[in-house]
Design an enzyme around this catalytic site. Structure first.
Site, PDB file in Angstrom:
ATOM      1  N   ARG A 234      -8.435  10.613  -7.258  1.00  0.00           N
ATOM      2  CA  ARG A 234      -9.526   9.678  -6.659  1.00  0.00           C
ATOM      3  C   ARG A 234     -10.681  10.308  -6.649  1.00  0.00           C
ATOM      4  NH1 ARG A 234      -9.207   7.230  -0.638  1.00  0.00           N
ATOM      5  NH2 ARG A 234     -11.310   7.175  -0.196  1.00  0.00           N
TER       6      ARG A 234
ATOM      7  N   LYS B 165      -7.469  -3.343   3.821  1.00  0.00           N
ATOM      8  CA  LYS B 165      -6.027  -2.760   4.078  1.00  0.00           C
ATOM      9  C   LYS B 165      -5.631  -2.828   5.454  1.00  0.00           C
ATOM     10  CE  LYS B 165      -8.133   1.848   4.632  1.00  0.00           C
ATOM     11  NZ  LYS B 165      -8.125   3.271   4.189  1.00  0.00           N
TER      12      LYS B 165
ATOM     13  N   LYS C 228       0.787  -1.144  -0.037  1.00  0.00           N
ATOM     14  CA  LYS C 228       0.000  -0.121  -0.176  1.00  0.00           C
ATOM     15  C   LYS C 228       0.978   1.279  -0.060  1.00  0.00           C
ATOM     16  CE  LYS C 228      -3.961   1.997   1.852  1.00  0.00           C
ATOM     17  NZ  LYS C 228      -3.472   3.312   1.478  1.00  0.00           N
TER      18      LYS C 228
ATOM     19  N   ARG D 238      -3.675   8.567  -5.420  1.00  0.00           N
ATOM     20  CA  ARG D 238      -4.543   7.684  -6.174  1.00  0.00           C
ATOM     21  C   ARG D 238      -4.716   8.109  -7.568  1.00  0.00           C
ATOM     22  NH1 ARG D 238      -8.239   3.499  -4.447  1.00  0.00           N
ATOM     23  NH2 ARG D 238      -8.836   2.294  -6.337  1.00  0.00           N
TER      24      ARG D 238
ATOM     25  N   ARG E 271     -16.595   0.492  -0.328  1.00  0.00           N
ATOM     26  CA  ARG E 271     -15.726  -0.107   0.524  1.00  0.00           C
ATOM     27  C   ARG E 271     -16.264  -1.620   1.049  1.00  0.00           C
ATOM     28  NH1 ARG E 271     -11.783   3.351   2.340  1.00  0.00           N
ATOM     29  NH2 ARG E 271     -12.337   5.468   2.500  1.00  0.00           N
TER      30      ARG E 271
END
Length: 387
Positions: free
Chosen positions: A232, A367, A212, A217, A361
Site C-alpha cells: 500500500r 467500507k 473486505k 494490500r 478517500r
C-alpha cells in the site's frame, strides 16, 4: 531556502484547523522553493525523507547536542547529511554515523531538532499528506487540482508531481501516465457505520458489495515474465510473496496491473489473523478486486462495472474477492453477515459507474466494519520504534 522555513510552515499547519489556511501555508513554501529544493521540501512537508533508510533509529536521537541559537541549516545541507548517512555501511560505520548525526543536530535549533527527529522516526504529524499537498501544489503553481491528483496517482510520488508542476505546468502533469512496473497510489475507501447508512450515499443505483479482507494490500504489475508486487505504501515486496508472483505469472495476459489483498488461510479456508498473515510470507494467496491495466489497455477511467467484467474474464474465481451486485440494502446486510461469519472484517460498497480515483478517500468506495468499543486503562508506556 532555510530548513527553518519548512519547520515554521509545519508549525503553522499543525496550529490551525482550517483546511484553507493549511493549504495556503503549504503552497507558499512550495512556491518559494527553487527547482533543486522542491522535491526535498515536498518530502519534508509530508513528514518523510527522500532517503528511505538512513540507519538512524530513535535511540540515536534520545541524547541530542545543545541546539543552535539561530537557524542556519539549509534544505540542501539537511538532504546532503541524510544522503551521507544512508550511504554508510560496513565496519566502523556506526561511529561515523553517530558523528554525522551529532553534527547535523548540533547545527539545528530546538524546533529544527524536533522536526528532524520526527522525519527520522516517521512521527512528524501535521496533516500535510496527500489531501493537503495536492491542492497546495495546484495553488503554488497555478495548475488544475484534478491534473495534480491524476499525475500523483500515476507517478506514485507527490514530490515528483510538484517538480513537474513547477517545471512544465499542466502539460508536464498530463505527460505522467500509467506505466506497468511503476506503482500507482491505491484508491481508498471512506467509512460508514452501517450498511444502510452506506446505501443512502449511493441512492437507488445498484452497487457492488465486496468482502473486505484483513490482509496485506497489494498492487501487482506484470510485464511479460517479470512480476512485481508493491505494498500500500508502494514498497517493493516481491521477494516476500512468491505465491502471488506465481499466481499472476500464470494468468493469460502479458501486461497487467492488479489491485487486491494477500491473505493467509487456515486449512479450513478461514483467514488467519492479520498478525499471522503479515509474517506468513510464502504461503500468502492473492485475492484481487480491481484491474487497472491489461495488455496495453488502461482501465483506470473505465467504470467499475467494466473493470470488474475484465477482471472476471481474466482471473479465476478462487483468486477474486467475493462480491454481490445489488440495489437492496437488506441483501447487502445479509451478505455482510455472511462475510463476517467467514472470518473477514467487513465489506466495501462500490459505485459501479466510478473510475479508479487513486490516492484519495472518495465517495465511490465506502467500507463498513463492525464497531467495537473497549474501556481500557493505560498501565505503562514504553518508547519504541516501528520496523
Amino acid at each position: 531556502m532555510l530548513f527553518d522555513q519548512v519547520v515554521q510552515t509545519s508549525t503553522r499547519v499543525a496550529a490551525t484547523s482550517s483546511r484553507t489556511a493549511k493549504v495556503a501555508a503549504l503552497a507558499e513554501t512550495l512556491a518559494a522553493a527553487t527547482t533543486d529544493e522542491l522535491e526535498i521540501v515536498a518530502h519534508y512537508l509530508s513528514g518523510s525523507l527522500r532517503q528511505r533508510r538512513t540507519g538512524v533509529g530513535w535511540r540515536a536521537l534520545v541524547s541530542r547536542p545543545e541546539p543552535a541559537s539561530a537557524p542556519t541549516l539549509t534544505i540542501a545541507a539537511v538532504d546532503k547529511a541524510f544522503a551521507e548517512l544512508a550511504m554508510l555501511s560496513g565496519e566502523g560505520s556506526q561511529g561515523v554515523r553517530q558523528g554525522l548525526l551529532a553534527e547535523l543536530l548540533g547545527a539545528a535549533t530546538g524546533p529544527e531538532q524536533a522536526f528532524l527527529a520526527g522525519l527520522v522516526t516517521g512521527e512528524t504529524r501535521q496533516g500535510a499528506l496527500e489531501g493537503l499537498l495536492l491542492p497546495a501544489i495546484a495553488a503554488a503553481f497555478s495548475v488544475p487540482a484534478d491534473a495534480v491528483r491524476r499525475a500523483a496517482m500515476f507517478a506514485g510520488s507527490i514530490p515528483v508531481v510538484a517538480v513537474a508542476a513547477k517545471a512544465g505546468g499542466e502539460p508536464a502533469l498530463a505527460a505522467i501516465t500509467l506505466q506497468v512496473g511503476r506503482p500507482v497510489l491505491p484508491m481508498l475507501a471512506s467509512s460508514a457505520a452501517t450498511i444502510r447508512e452506506a446505501f443512502e450515499r449511493f441512492g437507488d443505483a445498484p452497487v457492488a458489495v465486496e468482502s473486505k479482507l484483513d490482509g496485506i494490500r497489494i498492487q501487482v504489475h506484470r510485464d511479460g515474465d517479470d512480476v512485481a508486487v508493491y505494498s500500500r505504501s508502494l514498497d517493493d515486496i516481491t521477494a516476500r510473496l512468491p505465491g502471488v508472483v506465481a499466481a499472476v505469472g500464470a494468468l493469460p495476459a502479458r501486461r497487467l496491473v492488479l489491485d487486491g489483498e494477500a491473505l493467509a488461510l487456515r486449512p479450513d479456508g478461514r483467514p488467519m489473523p492479520f498478525q499471522d498473515t503479515a509474517s506468513a510470507g510464502s504461503v500468502l494467496r492473492p485475492f484481487f478486486f480491481d484491474l487497472l491495466h491489461v495488455d496495453d489497455l488502461d482501465l483506470v477511467d473505465e467504470p467499475a462495472s467494466v473493470r470488474e467484467a475484465r477482471l472476471a474474464a481474466l482471473v479465476p474465481p478462487a483468486l477474486r474477492v467475493e462480491r454481490l451486485v445489488t440495489a437492496d440494502a437488506g441483501e447487502a446486510e445479509a451478505f455482510w453477515h455472511e462475510v463476517l461469519a467467514a472470518g473477514h472484517e467487513g465489506v466495501v460498497i462500490k459505485a459501479l459507474d466510478a473510475g479508479y480515483a487513486a490516492g484519495r478517500r472518495g465517495a465511490a468506495w465506502v467500507k463498513v466494519k463492525p464497531v467495537h468499543t473497549l474501556d481500557l486503562v493505560v498501565l505503562a508506556v514504553e518508547w519504541g520504534s516501528g520496523p
